[in-house]
Design an enzyme around this catalytic site. Sequence first.
Site, PDB file in Angstrom:
ATOM      1  N   THR A 146     -10.566   5.997  -2.928  1.00 46.32           N
ATOM      2  CA  THR A 146      -9.473   6.446  -3.797  1.00 46.32           C
ATOM      3  C   THR A 146      -9.805   6.206  -5.260  1.00 46.32           C
ATOM      4  O   THR A 146      -9.377   6.957  -6.139  1.00 46.32           O
ATOM      5  CB  THR A 146      -8.177   5.694  -3.420  1.00 46.32           C
ATOM      6  OG1 THR A 146      -7.816   6.103  -2.108  1.00 46.32           O
ATOM      7  CG2 THR A 146      -7.029   5.989  -4.358  1.00 46.32           C
ATOM      8  N   SER A 170     -13.461   6.070   2.857  1.00 46.90           N
ATOM      9  CA  SER A 170     -14.047   4.973   3.649  1.00 46.90           C
ATOM     10  C   SER A 170     -13.590   4.949   5.100  1.00 46.90           C
ATOM     11  O   SER A 170     -14.165   4.245   5.918  1.00 46.90           O
ATOM     12  CB  SER A 170     -13.805   3.622   2.974  1.00 46.90           C
ATOM     13  OG  SER A 170     -12.500   3.153   3.231  1.00 46.90           O
ATOM     14  N   THR A 214     -10.413   1.515  -0.029  1.00 49.87           N
ATOM     15  CA  THR A 214      -9.757   0.279   0.418  1.00 49.87           C
ATOM     16  C   THR A 214      -9.659   0.171   1.947  1.00 49.87           C
ATOM     17  O   THR A 214      -9.543  -0.924   2.479  1.00 49.87           O
ATOM     18  CB  THR A 214      -8.317   0.193  -0.148  1.00 49.87           C
ATOM     19  OG1 THR A 214      -7.581   1.334   0.306  1.00 49.87           O
ATOM     20  CG2 THR A 214      -8.295   0.107  -1.653  1.00 49.87           C
TER      21      THR A 214
HETATM   22  C1  SIN Z   1     -10.585   5.171   1.296  1.00 44.01           C
HETATM   23  O1  SIN Z   1     -10.513   4.109   1.920  1.00 44.01           O
HETATM   24  O2  SIN Z   1     -11.673   5.712   1.009  1.00 44.01           O
HETATM   25  C2  SIN Z   1      -9.347   5.892   0.899  1.00 44.01           C
HETATM   26  C3  SIN Z   1      -8.190   4.991   0.668  1.00 44.01           C
HETATM   27  C4  SIN Z   1      -8.375   4.074  -0.488  1.00 44.01           C
HETATM   28  O3  SIN Z   1      -9.431   3.921  -1.091  1.00 44.01           O
HETATM   29  O4  SIN Z   1      -7.342   3.436  -0.833  1.00 44.01           O
END
Ligand code: SIN
Length: 342
Positions: free
Chosen positions: A13, A63, A96
């Site tokens: 994100t 992710s 995240t």
């Molecule tokens: C991810 O994990 O790539 C998308 C969600 C985020 O980064 O909060």
Amino acid sequence: MSKKIVFLGTGGTIAGTAASAVDNVGYTAAQLNVDQLLVCIPALPDTLGECTAVFEQVMQIDSKDMGWPQWLALVRRVCHYLTMPDVAAIVVTHGTDTLEETAFFLSQVLPRDGLACKSVVLTCAMRPASSLAADGPQNLLDAVVVARSQAAHGVLVVCAGGVHAAHAVQKVHPYRLNAFDSGDAAALAYVEEGAVRWVQRCPQSDRNTAFTPELLERWSQGPWPRVEIVMNYVGATGATVRALCVEPSDSSPAVQGIVVAGTGNGTLHHDLEAALWQAQRQGVKVVRATRCPQGCVVPGAGSDAALPHAQGLSAVKARIALMLDIMATMATSLKTARHHPP
Ligand code: SIN
């Protein structure tokens, strides 16, 4: 010699964009490269001080889609930079959703020497880069402050001003900016106005000593051992475990390990427990964690001997630890077989 801080981009994100600046949910992750994120932070040169920034986009993914090939690529690049004497630290931008798993994995496989006085700092964001009030730039700046701190070493996670150890950190909230928590272990430090206030020492490496970088390379062609997670809940049965233990009729790999996220102190419905014992008798490694978001399975319960507990790890981290153990054991038995032909 001028020191370098290396920024490795992986997506998430923090690198996401939405059509509207007020949309913090309907965005697409992994759209901007790490250098594009860095140029948007006017305070970065001051925070870097005498260090110079080096950047590399290792992958560009949400992710949730992280897998073994991506982890292998990331470990290789982190190892490459860690060995360079002029590299002071590495900052990894990451989504995240699986950040705690990547942090724990890195903490288990990176060479202990490389991390004795250097840090690998993972950071992230809960709002996309296009947001009216994006949190990524501040998190990146904070990560640099931590990376430059003399007290920082090992694999660390920085989000919303908190600094967390790879072993303890968990994503605990799907939306709020302060989405990470270290539970009973608590945060290691807080970043406040460009300074780190350490409240605990960085933990000594707890890496899997059987797991060498050479071993990782031997597994580079995959497939890595299949280790699944099941959960205990009201009405749970052993059906999922029994299904997992059926030999696949296609080319998919057979299950080699199961982590069970038990209720409370790792308790299990009797049917699920019986199925796990049966799986264990068939040669599947079984580890018992708890589904409680805080604390860990406290040893001493009657079923300890039968189904070993997760050594304080959450279910997702216990899965990684079990997978690495299986990889190390398989490599050792291959070596032994080679040295002692039947
Ligand atoms: C991810 O994990 O790539 C998308 C969600 C985020 O980064 O909060």
